[in-house]
Scaffold this active site. Structure first.
Site, PDB file in Angstrom:
ATOM      1  N   MET A  25       5.000  -0.835  -1.512  1.00 55.11           N
ATOM      2  CA  MET A  25       3.903  -1.762  -1.271  1.00 55.11           C
ATOM      3  C   MET A  25       3.769  -2.053   0.225  1.00 55.11           C
ATOM      4  SD  MET A  25       4.981  -4.304  -4.423  1.00 55.11           S
ATOM      5  CE  MET A  25       3.419  -5.161  -4.668  1.00 55.11           C
TER       6      MET A  25
ATOM      7  N   ASP B 121       5.792  -1.324  -6.579  1.00 57.41           N
ATOM      8  CA  ASP B 121       7.144  -1.120  -7.095  1.00 57.41           C
ATOM      9  C   ASP B 121       7.852  -2.416  -7.453  1.00 57.41           C
ATOM     10  OD1 ASP B 121       7.557  -1.966  -4.470  1.00 57.41           O
ATOM     11  OD2 ASP B 121       8.692  -0.194  -3.860  1.00 57.41           O
TER      12      ASP B 121
END
Length: 513
Positions: A79, A238
Protein backbone atom coordinates in the site's frame (compact mmCIF):
# COMPACT_ATOMS: atom_id res chain seq x y z
CA UNK A 1 -8.64 -23.68 -7.86
CA UNK A 2 -7.96 -20.05 -6.95
CA UNK A 3 -4.61 -18.32 -7.42
CA UNK A 4 -3.81 -15.40 -5.11
CA UNK A 5 -0.87 -13.03 -5.42
CA UNK A 6 0.53 -10.86 -2.62
CA UNK A 7 2.77 -8.15 -4.08
CA UNK A 8 4.96 -7.37 -1.09
CA UNK A 9 8.12 -5.38 -0.55
CA UNK A 10 10.62 -8.17 -1.23
CA UNK A 11 8.63 -10.29 -3.66
CA UNK A 12 5.35 -11.81 -4.76
CA UNK A 13 4.07 -14.42 -2.33
CA UNK A 14 1.64 -16.41 -4.43
CA UNK A 15 -0.57 -19.27 -3.34
CA UNK A 16 -2.91 -21.85 -4.79
CA UNK A 17 -6.19 -22.58 -2.97
CA UNK A 18 -9.19 -24.80 -3.40
CA UNK A 19 -12.40 -22.97 -4.17
CA UNK A 20 -13.31 -22.77 -0.48
CA UNK A 21 -9.99 -21.01 0.22
CA UNK A 22 -7.98 -23.94 1.64
CA UNK A 23 -4.25 -23.46 1.02
CA UNK A 24 -2.70 -26.05 -1.32
CA UNK A 25 0.72 -24.62 -2.22
CA UNK A 26 2.72 -21.39 -2.09
CA UNK A 27 5.74 -19.92 -3.85
CA UNK A 28 7.67 -16.66 -3.57
CA UNK A 29 9.23 -14.88 -6.54
CA UNK A 30 11.67 -12.13 -5.60
CA UNK A 31 12.28 -8.68 -7.02
CA UNK A 32 14.58 -5.89 -5.97
CA UNK A 33 14.15 -2.48 -4.39
CA UNK A 34 16.31 0.53 -5.16
CA UNK A 35 17.12 1.97 -1.72
CA UNK A 36 19.31 5.07 -1.84
CA UNK A 37 20.24 7.98 0.33
CA UNK A 38 17.76 10.83 0.50
CA UNK A 39 14.78 8.63 1.43
CA UNK A 40 14.56 6.85 -1.93
CA UNK A 41 12.77 3.49 -2.24
CA UNK A 42 11.66 2.50 -5.74
CA UNK A 43 10.61 -0.62 -7.62
CA UNK A 44 10.02 -1.37 -11.29
CA UNK A 45 6.32 -2.20 -11.82
CA UNK A 46 7.31 -4.50 -14.67
CA UNK A 47 9.14 -6.65 -12.11
CA UNK A 48 5.82 -7.16 -10.30
CA UNK A 49 4.27 -8.40 -13.52
CA UNK A 50 7.15 -10.77 -14.23
CA UNK A 51 6.88 -12.10 -10.67
CA UNK A 52 3.16 -12.77 -11.13
CA UNK A 53 3.79 -14.66 -14.36
CA UNK A 54 6.65 -16.69 -12.87
CA UNK A 55 4.70 -17.53 -9.71
CA UNK A 56 1.65 -18.62 -11.70
CA UNK A 57 3.76 -21.00 -13.77
CA UNK A 58 5.49 -22.37 -10.68
CA UNK A 59 2.24 -23.02 -8.81
CA UNK A 60 0.66 -24.84 -11.75
CA UNK A 61 3.80 -26.87 -12.46
CA UNK A 62 4.51 -27.93 -8.87
CA UNK A 63 0.95 -29.03 -8.17
CA UNK A 64 0.07 -30.48 -11.56
CA UNK A 65 -2.88 -28.11 -11.80
CA UNK A 66 -4.25 -27.55 -15.29
CA UNK A 67 -4.69 -23.83 -16.17
CA UNK A 68 -8.35 -24.47 -16.99
CA UNK A 69 -8.93 -25.54 -13.36
CA UNK A 70 -8.24 -22.00 -12.10
CA UNK A 71 -11.62 -20.44 -11.38
CA UNK A 72 -10.39 -17.03 -10.18
CA UNK A 73 -7.31 -14.88 -9.62
CA UNK A 74 -7.12 -12.43 -6.69
CA UNK A 75 -4.65 -9.86 -5.41
CA UNK A 76 -3.13 -8.32 -2.31
CA UNK A 77 -0.68 -5.48 -2.75
CA UNK A 78 1.73 -3.25 -0.88
CA UNK A 79 0.00 0.00 0.00
CA UNK A 80 0.82 3.75 0.05
CA UNK A 81 2.94 3.73 -3.10
CA UNK A 82 2.60 5.71 -6.30
CA UNK A 83 2.59 4.00 -9.69
CA UNK A 84 2.60 6.68 -12.40
CA UNK A 85 1.24 5.62 -15.79
CA UNK A 86 0.92 7.36 -19.16
CA UNK A 87 -2.17 7.35 -21.38
CA UNK A 88 -1.32 3.85 -22.61
CA UNK A 89 -1.04 2.70 -18.97
CA UNK A 90 2.73 2.25 -19.24
CA UNK A 91 4.93 3.10 -16.23
CA UNK A 92 6.60 6.48 -16.73
CA UNK A 93 9.22 5.93 -14.04
CA UNK A 94 9.89 3.44 -11.22
CA UNK A 95 7.15 3.26 -8.60
CA UNK A 96 7.74 5.15 -5.37
CA UNK A 97 6.89 2.49 -2.79
CA UNK A 98 5.66 2.97 0.77
CA UNK A 99 9.21 3.14 2.18
CA UNK A 100 10.08 6.18 0.04
CA UNK A 101 9.93 9.24 2.31
CA UNK A 102 11.57 12.03 0.30
CA UNK A 103 8.29 14.02 0.02
CA UNK A 104 8.33 15.51 3.54
CA UNK A 105 8.19 19.06 2.14
CA UNK A 106 5.04 18.26 0.16
CA UNK A 107 3.38 16.64 3.18
CA UNK A 108 4.26 19.67 5.30
CA UNK A 109 2.59 21.97 2.77
CA UNK A 110 -0.64 19.97 2.90
CA UNK A 111 -0.63 20.01 6.70
CA UNK A 112 -0.01 23.76 6.74
CA UNK A 113 -2.89 24.44 4.37
CA UNK A 114 -5.55 22.11 5.78
CA UNK A 115 -4.43 21.45 9.36
CA UNK A 116 -2.98 18.15 10.64
CA UNK A 117 -5.85 17.16 12.94
CA UNK A 118 -8.52 18.16 10.41
CA UNK A 119 -6.77 15.97 7.85
CA UNK A 120 -6.48 13.10 10.34
CA UNK A 121 -10.22 13.11 10.98
CA UNK A 122 -11.00 13.36 7.27
CA UNK A 123 -8.57 10.69 6.06
CA UNK A 124 -8.21 8.44 9.10
CA UNK A 125 -4.46 9.00 8.73
CA UNK A 126 -1.89 11.68 9.31
CA UNK A 127 -0.56 13.38 6.21
CA UNK A 128 2.91 11.91 5.86
CA UNK A 129 5.55 11.31 3.15
CA UNK A 130 4.93 7.57 3.45
CA UNK A 131 1.64 8.00 1.58
CA UNK A 132 0.88 8.17 -2.13
CA UNK A 133 -0.34 11.75 -2.40
CA UNK A 134 2.80 13.60 -1.37
CA UNK A 135 4.85 11.23 -3.55
CA UNK A 136 2.86 12.30 -6.62
CA UNK A 137 3.37 15.92 -5.61
CA UNK A 138 7.11 15.29 -5.29
CA UNK A 139 7.31 13.94 -8.85
CA UNK A 140 5.38 16.96 -10.11
CA UNK A 141 7.67 19.36 -8.26
CA UNK A 142 11.00 17.66 -9.09
CA UNK A 143 10.44 15.75 -12.32
CA UNK A 144 8.18 17.98 -14.45
CA UNK A 145 9.09 16.13 -17.66
CA UNK A 146 7.89 12.86 -16.16
CA UNK A 147 4.82 14.39 -14.55
CA UNK A 148 3.73 15.92 -17.87
CA UNK A 149 3.19 12.36 -19.13
CA UNK A 150 1.16 11.16 -16.12
CA UNK A 151 -2.42 10.20 -16.97
CA UNK A 152 -3.09 7.69 -14.19
CA UNK A 153 -1.95 7.11 -10.59
CA UNK A 154 -2.58 3.73 -8.98
CA UNK A 155 -1.33 1.18 -6.44
CA UNK A 156 0.72 -1.96 -7.04
CA UNK A 157 -2.11 -4.48 -7.34
CA UNK A 158 -4.11 -2.12 -9.58
CA UNK A 159 -1.30 -2.00 -12.13
CA UNK A 160 -1.07 -5.80 -12.35
CA UNK A 161 -4.85 -6.21 -12.50
CA UNK A 162 -4.88 -3.76 -15.42
CA UNK A 163 -2.19 -5.77 -17.19
CA UNK A 164 -4.43 -8.83 -16.85
CA UNK A 165 -7.80 -7.31 -17.69
CA UNK A 166 -7.34 -3.93 -19.35
CA UNK A 167 -9.45 -2.38 -16.55
CA UNK A 168 -7.92 0.11 -14.09
CA UNK A 169 -9.75 0.30 -10.76
CA UNK A 170 -8.85 0.52 -7.08
CA UNK A 171 -10.71 -0.42 -3.91
CA UNK A 172 -11.44 1.41 -0.64
CA UNK A 173 -8.80 -0.46 1.36
CA UNK A 174 -6.00 0.69 -0.94
CA UNK A 175 -7.55 4.11 -1.52
CA UNK A 176 -7.55 4.67 2.24
CA UNK A 177 -3.75 4.36 2.13
CA UNK A 178 -3.20 7.26 -0.28
CA UNK A 179 -3.92 10.37 1.87
CA UNK A 180 -6.39 11.37 -0.85
CA UNK A 181 -9.48 9.42 0.31
CA UNK A 182 -12.34 10.83 2.39
CA UNK A 183 -13.02 7.90 4.70
CA UNK A 184 -16.45 9.05 5.85
CA UNK A 185 -17.67 9.77 2.31
CA UNK A 186 -16.00 6.68 0.84
CA UNK A 187 -14.65 8.63 -2.13
CA UNK A 188 -11.68 10.67 -3.26
CA UNK A 189 -11.48 13.93 -1.32
CA UNK A 190 -11.87 16.94 -3.57
CA UNK A 191 -10.77 19.15 -0.68
CA UNK A 192 -7.45 17.36 -0.36
CA UNK A 193 -6.88 17.05 -4.11
CA UNK A 194 -7.50 20.77 -4.53
CA UNK A 195 -4.95 21.52 -1.80
CA UNK A 196 -2.48 19.18 -3.51
CA UNK A 197 -3.17 20.85 -6.90
CA UNK A 198 -3.87 17.46 -8.46
CA UNK A 199 -6.69 16.53 -10.80
CA UNK A 200 -9.19 13.94 -9.59
CA UNK A 201 -9.11 12.26 -13.01
CA UNK A 202 -5.63 10.93 -12.21
CA UNK A 203 -7.06 8.52 -9.65
CA UNK A 204 -8.94 5.31 -10.59
CA UNK A 205 -12.66 4.73 -10.08
CA UNK A 206 -13.44 2.98 -6.79
CA UNK A 207 -15.12 -0.43 -6.57
CA UNK A 208 -15.54 -2.96 -3.76
CA UNK A 209 -12.56 -5.22 -3.03
CA UNK A 210 -14.50 -8.36 -4.01
CA UNK A 211 -15.44 -6.95 -7.43
CA UNK A 212 -14.71 -9.12 -10.45
CA UNK A 213 -13.28 -6.30 -12.55
CA UNK A 214 -12.69 -8.37 -15.65
CA UNK A 215 -11.17 -11.48 -17.13
CA UNK A 216 -7.76 -12.51 -18.40
CA UNK A 217 -7.40 -10.86 -21.82
CA UNK A 218 -6.69 -13.07 -24.84
CA UNK A 219 -3.63 -10.96 -25.67
CA UNK A 220 -2.05 -11.73 -22.29
CA UNK A 221 -3.23 -15.33 -21.74
CA UNK A 222 -0.09 -17.03 -23.05
CA UNK A 223 2.20 -14.77 -21.01
CA UNK A 224 0.34 -15.33 -17.73
CA UNK A 225 -0.29 -19.00 -18.49
CA UNK A 226 -4.03 -18.91 -17.82
CA UNK A 227 -6.95 -19.23 -20.24
CA UNK A 228 -8.52 -16.11 -21.64
CA UNK A 229 -11.72 -15.43 -19.74
CA UNK A 230 -10.39 -16.51 -16.32
CA UNK A 231 -12.14 -14.22 -13.76
CA UNK A 232 -9.97 -11.61 -12.05
CA UNK A 233 -11.06 -10.14 -8.70
CA UNK A 234 -9.50 -6.81 -7.70
CA UNK A 235 -8.61 -7.58 -4.06
CA UNK A 236 -7.18 -5.02 -1.66
CA UNK A 237 -4.28 -3.60 0.29
CA UNK A 238 -2.00 -6.04 2.09
CA UNK A 239 -2.82 -4.73 5.58
CA UNK A 240 -6.61 -5.27 5.47
CA UNK A 241 -6.12 -8.55 3.60
CA UNK A 242 -3.69 -9.71 6.26
CA UNK A 243 -6.45 -9.05 8.79
CA UNK A 244 -8.82 -11.21 6.76
CA UNK A 245 -6.19 -13.93 6.42
CA UNK A 246 -5.79 -13.90 10.20
CA UNK A 247 -9.55 -14.27 10.66
CA UNK A 248 -9.95 -10.67 11.90
CA UNK A 249 -13.31 -9.67 10.42
CA UNK A 250 -15.49 -8.34 13.24
CA UNK A 251 -14.56 -6.37 16.38
CA UNK A 252 -14.94 -9.43 18.59
CA UNK A 253 -12.19 -11.24 16.65
CA UNK A 254 -9.51 -9.40 18.64
CA UNK A 255 -6.13 -8.05 17.54
CA UNK A 256 -3.34 -9.34 15.34
CA UNK A 257 0.25 -8.39 14.54
CA UNK A 258 1.95 -8.65 11.19
CA UNK A 259 5.71 -9.18 11.28
CA UNK A 260 6.83 -8.39 7.75
CA UNK A 261 9.15 -5.75 6.30
CA UNK A 262 6.95 -3.18 7.96
CA UNK A 263 5.13 -4.41 11.05
CA UNK A 264 1.89 -3.48 12.70
CA UNK A 265 -0.77 -4.21 15.27
CA UNK A 266 -4.37 -4.01 14.12
CA UNK A 267 -7.96 -5.05 14.74
CA UNK A 268 -11.41 -4.76 13.17
CA UNK A 269 -13.90 -2.01 14.07
CA UNK A 270 -17.29 -0.78 12.96
CA UNK A 271 -16.10 2.85 12.91
CA UNK A 272 -12.76 4.60 12.29
CA UNK A 273 -10.69 5.06 15.44
CA UNK A 274 -9.29 8.56 15.91
CA UNK A 275 -6.55 8.72 18.54
CA UNK A 276 -6.30 12.19 20.19
CA UNK A 277 -2.51 11.97 19.86
CA UNK A 278 -2.80 10.69 16.25
CA UNK A 279 -0.53 7.71 16.95
CA UNK A 280 -2.71 5.25 15.03
CA UNK A 281 -4.40 5.18 11.64
CA UNK A 282 -7.51 3.54 10.22
CA UNK A 283 -7.82 1.75 6.88
CA UNK A 284 -11.01 0.59 5.24
CA UNK A 285 -11.34 -3.17 5.55
CA UNK A 286 -11.91 -5.31 2.48
CA UNK A 287 -15.05 -6.43 4.34
CA UNK A 288 -17.78 -3.85 3.64
CA UNK A 289 -18.84 -1.88 6.71
CA UNK A 290 -15.66 -2.69 8.63
CA UNK A 291 -12.49 -0.72 9.32
CA UNK A 292 -9.05 -1.77 10.52
CA UNK A 293 -7.53 0.63 13.08
CA UNK A 294 -3.81 0.05 12.76
CA UNK A 295 -0.49 1.15 14.21
CA UNK A 296 2.27 0.52 11.69
CA UNK A 297 6.01 0.93 12.12
CA UNK A 298 8.21 1.32 9.07
CA UNK A 299 10.95 -1.24 9.73
CA UNK A 300 9.83 -4.23 11.80
CA UNK A 301 11.00 -7.32 9.97
CA UNK A 302 13.17 -4.99 7.88
CA UNK A 303 15.22 -4.25 11.00
CA UNK A 304 15.90 -7.96 11.52
CA UNK A 305 16.71 -8.35 7.83
CA UNK A 306 19.11 -5.40 8.08
CA UNK A 307 21.00 -6.63 11.15
CA UNK A 308 21.28 -10.09 9.59
CA UNK A 309 22.78 -8.58 6.45
CA UNK A 310 25.26 -6.59 8.54
CA UNK A 311 26.32 -9.40 10.88
CA UNK A 312 26.00 -12.33 8.46
CA UNK A 313 26.52 -10.72 5.02
CA UNK A 314 26.87 -13.94 3.04
CA UNK A 315 23.39 -14.66 1.58
CA UNK A 316 24.56 -18.17 0.81
CA UNK A 317 25.11 -19.00 4.47
CA UNK A 318 22.67 -21.70 5.43
CA UNK A 319 20.16 -20.82 8.18
CA UNK A 320 21.82 -17.48 8.95
CA UNK A 321 18.60 -16.07 10.44
CA UNK A 322 18.10 -19.11 12.65
CA UNK A 323 21.71 -19.08 13.84
CA UNK A 324 21.59 -15.40 14.82
CA UNK A 325 18.33 -15.89 16.67
CA UNK A 326 19.63 -18.95 18.50
CA UNK A 327 22.62 -16.94 19.70
CA UNK A 328 20.34 -14.09 20.79
CA UNK A 329 18.09 -16.29 22.93
CA UNK A 330 20.19 -15.99 26.11
CA UNK A 331 21.81 -12.59 25.52
CA UNK A 332 21.52 -10.08 28.37
CA UNK A 333 20.60 -6.73 26.82
CA UNK A 334 20.15 -4.76 30.04
CA UNK A 335 21.02 -1.15 29.27
CA UNK A 336 21.15 -1.75 25.48
CA UNK A 337 18.40 -0.44 23.22
CA UNK A 338 17.76 -0.39 19.49
CA UNK A 339 15.59 2.37 18.00
CA UNK A 340 14.15 0.66 14.89
CA UNK A 341 13.62 3.77 12.77
CA UNK A 342 15.70 2.75 9.75
CA UNK A 343 13.14 4.19 7.30
CA UNK A 344 11.89 7.11 9.36
CA UNK A 345 8.82 6.25 11.39
CA UNK A 346 5.06 6.08 11.23
CA UNK A 347 3.40 4.89 14.43
CA UNK A 348 3.75 6.03 17.09
CA UNK A 349 5.98 9.06 16.34
CA UNK A 350 5.14 9.93 12.71
CA UNK A 351 8.56 11.41 12.19
CA UNK A 352 10.20 10.94 8.80
CA UNK A 353 13.39 12.41 10.29
CA UNK A 354 13.75 9.61 12.86
CA UNK A 355 16.69 7.26 12.35
CA UNK A 356 17.82 3.92 13.71
CA UNK A 357 20.23 3.85 16.63
CA UNK A 358 21.83 1.54 19.13
CA UNK A 359 21.87 3.26 22.52
CA UNK A 360 23.97 1.99 25.42
CA UNK A 361 26.59 0.02 23.50
CA UNK A 362 29.48 -1.32 25.56
CA UNK A 363 32.67 -3.15 24.69
CA UNK A 364 31.29 -6.53 25.75
CA UNK A 365 28.33 -6.37 23.38
CA UNK A 366 28.51 -8.75 20.44
CA UNK A 367 26.24 -9.86 17.63
CA UNK A 368 23.95 -11.85 19.95
CA UNK A 369 23.27 -8.71 22.01
CA UNK A 370 22.70 -6.60 18.90
CA UNK A 371 20.29 -9.14 17.41
CA UNK A 372 18.24 -9.46 20.58
CA UNK A 373 18.19 -5.66 20.96
CA UNK A 374 16.67 -5.45 17.46
CA UNK A 375 13.94 -7.95 18.40
CA UNK A 376 13.22 -6.02 21.59
CA UNK A 377 13.34 -2.62 19.86
CA UNK A 378 10.58 -3.65 17.46
CA UNK A 379 8.58 -5.07 20.40
CA UNK A 380 9.03 -1.85 22.42
CA UNK A 381 7.97 0.33 19.50
CA UNK A 382 4.84 -1.74 18.92
CA UNK A 383 4.16 -1.71 22.68
CA UNK A 384 3.79 2.07 22.48
CA UNK A 385 1.27 1.48 19.69
CA UNK A 386 -0.65 -1.07 21.75
CA UNK A 387 -0.75 1.45 24.58
CA UNK A 388 -2.62 3.83 22.25
CA UNK A 389 -5.27 1.18 21.58
CA UNK A 390 -5.62 0.40 25.27
CA UNK A 391 -6.06 4.08 26.09
CA UNK A 392 -8.82 4.22 23.46
CA UNK A 393 -10.74 1.49 25.30
CA UNK A 394 -9.54 -1.57 23.35
CA UNK A 395 -7.99 -3.99 25.88
CA UNK A 396 -5.35 -5.88 23.92
CA UNK A 397 -4.88 -9.06 25.92
CA UNK A 398 -4.42 -11.50 23.03
CA UNK A 399 -2.66 -10.93 19.72
CA UNK A 400 -2.53 -13.37 16.80
CA UNK A 401 0.76 -13.28 14.88
CA UNK A 402 1.27 -13.64 11.12
CA UNK A 403 3.99 -12.67 8.64
CA UNK A 404 7.44 -14.15 8.16
CA UNK A 405 8.67 -13.02 11.58
CA UNK A 406 5.94 -15.08 13.26
CA UNK A 407 7.95 -18.22 12.50
CA UNK A 408 10.37 -17.30 15.30
CA UNK A 409 9.47 -18.70 18.73
CA UNK A 410 12.00 -16.35 20.33
CA UNK A 411 10.50 -13.22 18.81
CA UNK A 412 6.94 -14.18 19.71
CA UNK A 413 7.97 -14.82 23.32
CA UNK A 414 9.74 -11.44 23.43
CA UNK A 415 6.56 -9.79 22.10
CA UNK A 416 4.41 -11.54 24.72
CA UNK A 417 6.77 -10.55 27.55
CA UNK A 418 7.06 -6.92 26.42
CA UNK A 419 3.35 -6.43 25.73
CA UNK A 420 1.98 -8.39 28.68
CA UNK A 421 -0.37 -10.16 26.27
CA UNK A 422 -0.70 -13.72 25.00
CA UNK A 423 0.69 -13.98 21.47
CA UNK A 424 -0.68 -16.78 19.29
CA UNK A 425 0.94 -18.01 16.08
CA UNK A 426 -1.51 -18.89 13.32
CA UNK A 427 -1.09 -22.00 11.18
CA UNK A 428 -0.79 -19.78 8.09
CA UNK A 429 1.71 -16.98 8.68
CA UNK A 430 3.67 -16.06 5.53
CA UNK A 431 0.69 -16.69 3.24
CA UNK A 432 -1.89 -14.81 5.36
CA UNK A 433 -2.12 -11.92 2.88
CA UNK A 434 -2.61 -14.17 -0.11
CA UNK A 435 -5.10 -16.25 1.90
CA UNK A 436 -7.11 -13.06 2.41
CA UNK A 437 -6.86 -12.36 -1.32
CA UNK A 438 -8.04 -15.90 -2.12
CA UNK A 439 -11.08 -15.57 0.15
CA UNK A 440 -11.89 -12.20 -1.41
CA UNK A 441 -11.65 -13.75 -4.88
CA UNK A 442 -13.90 -16.60 -3.76
CA UNK A 443 -16.48 -14.12 -2.46
CA UNK A 444 -16.25 -12.04 -5.64
CA UNK A 445 -16.88 -15.01 -7.90
CA UNK A 446 -19.59 -16.57 -5.73
CA UNK A 447 -17.50 -19.58 -4.75
CA UNK A 448 -18.10 -18.82 -1.05
CA UNK A 449 -20.95 -16.84 0.45
CA UNK A 450 -19.18 -14.73 3.06
CA UNK A 451 -15.79 -13.35 4.13
CA UNK A 452 -16.24 -15.13 7.46
CA UNK A 453 -15.20 -18.36 5.76
CA UNK A 454 -11.64 -17.13 6.42
CA UNK A 455 -11.98 -17.88 10.14
CA UNK A 456 -11.86 -21.63 9.53
CA UNK A 457 -8.93 -21.59 7.10
CA UNK A 458 -6.22 -20.62 9.60
CA UNK A 459 -6.15 -21.76 13.20
CA UNK A 460 -3.97 -21.20 16.26
CA UNK A 461 -0.74 -23.21 16.09
CA UNK A 462 0.93 -22.23 19.38
CA UNK A 463 0.47 -19.77 22.25
CA UNK A 464 3.15 -17.72 23.99
CA UNK A 465 2.07 -16.46 27.41
CA UNK A 466 3.84 -13.50 29.03
CA UNK A 467 6.17 -14.24 31.93
CA UNK A 468 5.14 -11.88 34.79
CA UNK A 469 8.70 -11.24 35.96
CA UNK A 470 10.06 -10.56 32.49
CA UNK A 471 7.06 -8.35 31.72
CA UNK A 472 7.74 -6.28 34.82
CA UNK A 473 11.36 -5.79 33.79
CA UNK A 474 10.38 -4.97 30.22
CA UNK A 475 7.81 -2.42 31.45
CA UNK A 476 10.64 -0.52 33.15
CA UNK A 477 12.87 -0.83 30.10
CA UNK A 478 10.05 0.29 27.80
CA UNK A 479 9.99 3.61 29.65
CA UNK A 480 13.77 3.90 29.10
CA UNK A 481 13.29 3.05 25.41
CA UNK A 482 10.76 5.87 25.03
CA UNK A 483 13.12 8.23 26.84
CA UNK A 484 15.92 7.31 24.42
CA UNK A 485 13.76 8.35 21.47
CA UNK A 486 12.66 11.58 23.17
CA UNK A 487 16.28 12.46 23.95
CA UNK A 488 17.39 11.89 20.35
CA UNK A 489 14.44 13.59 18.67
CA UNK A 490 16.07 17.07 18.62
CA UNK A 491 19.16 15.53 17.00
CA UNK A 492 16.96 13.83 14.36
CA UNK A 493 15.42 17.21 13.53
CA UNK A 494 18.82 18.95 13.27
CA UNK A 495 20.07 16.24 10.96
CA UNK A 496 16.93 16.54 8.85
CA UNK A 497 17.58 20.23 8.31
CA UNK A 498 21.17 19.45 7.39
CA UNK A 499 20.02 16.85 4.84
CA UNK A 500 17.32 18.96 3.21
CA UNK A 501 19.53 20.60 0.55
CA UNK A 502 20.59 17.12 -0.63
CA UNK A 503 17.10 15.60 -0.48
CA UNK A 504 15.53 18.45 -2.43
CA UNK A 505 17.46 17.45 -5.58
CA UNK A 506 15.90 15.27 -8.32
CA UNK A 507 17.37 11.79 -8.12
CA UNK A 508 15.51 9.45 -10.48
CA UNK A 509 17.48 9.17 -13.67
CA UNK A 510 15.81 6.38 -15.61
CA UNK A 511 12.43 5.40 -16.96
CA UNK A 512 10.93 1.96 -17.58
CA UNK A 513 10.41 1.32 -21.27
Amino acid sequence: MIIAHDLGTTGNKASLHTTDGTLVAAVTTRYGTDFRAGGIAEQDPRAWWRAVCEATAALLSRTGTRPAEVRAVGFSGQMMGAVLLDRQHRPIRPALIWADHRSAEQADRLNAELGPYEMYRLLGHRVHPTYSLSKVMWVRDHEPENFAQVAHVCLAKDYVVHRLTGVLRTDPSDASSTNAYDQRAGDWSQTVLDAARLDRSLFPPLVASATQVGEVRPAIAAEIGLPAGTPVVLGGGDGPLAALGAGIIDPEDGAYTYLGSSSWVSMSASQPLHDPQMRTMTFDHVVPGRYVPTATMQAGGASLEWITGVLRPDPGEQDRFARLLAEAADADTSGLFFLPHLLGERSPHWNSAARGAFVGLSRHHGQAHLTRAVLEGVAFNLATCIQAFREAGHPVTRVDAIGGGAASDLWLQVLADVWGATVRRRTIVEEANSLGAAVTAAVGTGLVDDFRAARDLSTVDREFAPDPDRHGDYARRHAEFRDAYTSLEPWFEREKRARQPLESQPVSRHQPQ
